[in-house]
Design an enzyme around this catalytic site. Sequence first.
Site, mmCIF file in Angstrom:
data_model
loop_
_atom_site.group_PDB
_atom_site.id
_atom_site.type_symbol
_atom_site.label_atom_id
_atom_site.label_comp_id
_atom_site.label_asym_id
_atom_site.label_seq_id
_atom_site.Cartn_x
_atom_site.Cartn_y
_atom_site.Cartn_z
ATOM 1 N N ASP A 14 0.515 -1.007 0.225
ATOM 2 C CA ASP A 14 0.231 0.123 0.119
ATOM 3 C C ASP A 14 0.852 1.484 0.254
ATOM 4 O O ASP A 14 0.389 2.259 0.789
ATOM 5 C CB ASP A 14 -0.862 0.503 0.887
ATOM 6 C CG ASP A 14 -1.608 -1.186 1.073
ATOM 7 O OD1 ASP A 14 -2.632 -1.867 -0.169
ATOM 8 O OD2 ASP A 14 -2.087 -1.328 2.224
ATOM 9 N N LYS A 17 2.475 1.784 -5.120
ATOM 10 C CA LYS A 17 3.436 0.836 -6.034
ATOM 11 C C LYS A 17 2.787 1.557 -7.839
ATOM 12 O O LYS A 17 2.741 1.985 -8.589
ATOM 13 C CB LYS A 17 3.442 -0.522 -6.212
ATOM 14 C CG LYS A 17 4.059 -0.245 -5.111
ATOM 15 C CD LYS A 17 4.497 -1.610 -4.772
ATOM 16 C CE LYS A 17 3.229 -2.790 -4.553
ATOM 17 N NZ LYS A 17 2.716 -1.927 -3.004
ATOM 18 N N GLY A 41 -3.902 -4.231 -4.245
ATOM 19 C CA GLY A 41 -5.482 -2.693 -4.881
ATOM 20 C C GLY A 41 -4.473 -1.906 -4.570
ATOM 21 O O GLY A 41 -4.045 -1.264 -3.696
ATOM 22 N N HIS A 42 -3.802 -1.829 -5.995
ATOM 23 C CA HIS A 42 -3.379 -0.516 -6.625
ATOM 24 C C HIS A 42 -4.373 0.773 -6.911
ATOM 25 O O HIS A 42 -5.215 0.511 -8.328
ATOM 26 C CB HIS A 42 -2.592 -0.602 -7.974
ATOM 27 C CG HIS A 42 -2.080 -1.580 -7.643
ATOM 28 N ND1 HIS A 42 -0.827 -2.449 -7.790
ATOM 29 C CD2 HIS A 42 -1.274 -2.148 -6.079
ATOM 30 C CE1 HIS A 42 0.244 -3.240 -7.608
ATOM 31 N NE2 HIS A 42 -0.223 -2.892 -6.593
ATOM 32 N N GLN A 224 2.522 -5.702 -3.572
ATOM 33 C CA GLN A 224 2.832 -6.151 -2.067
ATOM 34 C C GLN A 224 4.435 -5.794 -1.570
ATOM 35 O O GLN A 224 3.900 -4.467 -1.882
ATOM 36 C CB GLN A 224 2.675 -7.777 -1.362
ATOM 37 C CG GLN A 224 1.412 -8.572 -1.723
ATOM 38 C CD GLN A 224 1.193 -8.887 -2.779
ATOM 39 O OE1 GLN A 224 1.035 -8.810 -3.319
ATOM 40 N NE2 GLN A 224 -0.244 -8.576 -3.389
HETATM 41 P P1 IMP Z 1 -2.641 -12.946 1.235
HETATM 42 O O1 IMP Z 1 -1.409 -12.546 0.399
HETATM 43 O O2 IMP Z 1 -3.414 -12.418 1.603
HETATM 44 O O3 IMP Z 1 -2.360 -14.235 1.931
HETATM 45 O O4 IMP Z 1 -2.193 -11.888 3.194
HETATM 46 C C1 IMP Z 1 -1.085 -12.533 3.776
HETATM 47 C C2 IMP Z 1 -0.598 -10.488 4.545
HETATM 48 O O5 IMP Z 1 -0.043 -9.796 3.585
HETATM 49 C C3 IMP Z 1 -1.627 -10.167 5.317
HETATM 50 O O6 IMP Z 1 -1.729 -9.853 6.495
HETATM 51 C C4 IMP Z 1 -2.660 -9.228 4.434
HETATM 52 O O7 IMP Z 1 -2.945 -7.841 4.812
HETATM 53 C C5 IMP Z 1 -1.153 -8.792 3.551
HETATM 54 N N1 IMP Z 1 -1.296 -8.544 2.287
HETATM 55 C C6 IMP Z 1 -1.481 -8.637 0.538
HETATM 56 N N2 IMP Z 1 -1.517 -8.117 -0.081
HETATM 57 C C7 IMP Z 1 -1.592 -6.735 0.532
HETATM 58 C C8 IMP Z 1 -1.407 -5.451 -0.297
HETATM 59 O O8 IMP Z 1 -1.287 -5.670 -0.951
HETATM 60 N N3 IMP Z 1 -0.688 -4.189 0.574
HETATM 61 C C9 IMP Z 1 -1.192 -4.573 2.070
HETATM 62 N N4 IMP Z 1 -1.548 -6.231 3.291
HETATM 63 C C10 IMP Z 1 -0.929 -7.041 1.621
#
Ligand code: IMP
Length: 426
Positions: A14, A17, A41-42, A224
Amino acid sequence: MKSVTEIIGLQYGDEGKGKVSCYETSNAAMVIRSTGGSNAGHTVVYKGKKYALHLIPSGIVREGAISVLAPGMVIDPSELIEEIKMLRSAGIKVTPKTLMVSDRARIVMPYHRKLDLFLEKKKKKPVGTTGRGIGPAYASQAYRIGLRMFDLLKDDVVEWCKNIISQELATLPEELSRGDAYVREMAEKCKEYAEFLKPFICNTQKIVNDYIREGKKIVIEGAQAYSLDIDHGDYPFVTSSHPNASGTAAAVCIGPTNVSEVIGVIKAYTSRVGEGPFVTELKDSIGDKIRELGHEYGTTTGRPRRCGWLDLVQVKESVESNGVTALAVNHVDTIGKLAILCTCVKYVYGEEIIDYSPIDKENVYPLYYHFLGKWQISEDCHSYEDLPKEAKRYIEFIENFTGVPVRYIGIGPRDEDVIIKPLTDE
Ligand code: IMP
């Protein structure tokens, strides 16, 4: 010829990017999303319109570059179809000529989402995943049993997918593997996905290699962030892919020698969604204030983000581990609304003062450097020189601390709310 620019998150995701990637795409021939799936979420605001994208790279809104979803992604076809429809209804041209989906990318099915939630419930310490089925889809890949986009190209798609799905469901807990009728229902879903997506699915490697050979600029939009990397982040509070600079290039299959730039993206503070260590977290009214000022609510899940001060120990480590060549610092306008700012420059770890992240990061305490805030960025601030001196001091401290130049300074959500900082010797 080196022609690839990577956009990498250096904190917990977040960082903005999407906005930087969209900006970099202005003179690119191709923009690629490489890892993860709809957990990302971009958000971009381009020509006055706001787009929240989860799978398709933000650069698609510029319409000048081909968008690619790489082999390393895990894609929920129903979300991809919705996203294509959303873009089309906003007037963006999305055709098989402007969007290509790798035939090697994995498919996220409804049962992956169910398994994601099921596993979270079973865990003593849940990760706080986005619930988008990311971990289970990558796990199927590691087991070598899941569906790929290629499977949607089959003429007998229902029978073909039934075979794969029944094998996969047999490995799931009994509550989730629900007999022949469910297998058929899922295979029928694949037929629906295929009807819409078939024209977009192709061998993306060939065109990526062609572009590299021809020296055309390619932007890879990382998802991420480094601290969520499954190997290098705060395991187990991480995602299931390798969103570091090497992993991001590997997920497309671009060799490291073709990457010329790694732009590391940070916020002028830190935010995190989900569980896990957060050294500079503010669980008080200042944290709440940053959340409100920065609108820190997840684009994907709507969850309020945890907020805290900028952690330069984390950022420097990320810069070094990812070979970052330049930084983009977002939300410089937001943080300047506070009177006094703190920036973490060392960690206290037991009896020691350290400048790296130990594996048990939850036992670390921050040491801060303080700055004066209360800076106002006016509507007609268009160059680095126009920035208030306190903001410049903050930016230059980040540069000196990390050893890399800041190139982009975000002063608002719109595509044009970016200041380009000239190199000091220019
Ligand atoms: P998952 O990727 O849904 O398995 O989540 C694993 C961890 O990564 C959790 O803490 C999510 O909140 C975090 N996470 C996954 N994708 C994002 C992102 O795009 N932005 C921020 N945190 C993320």
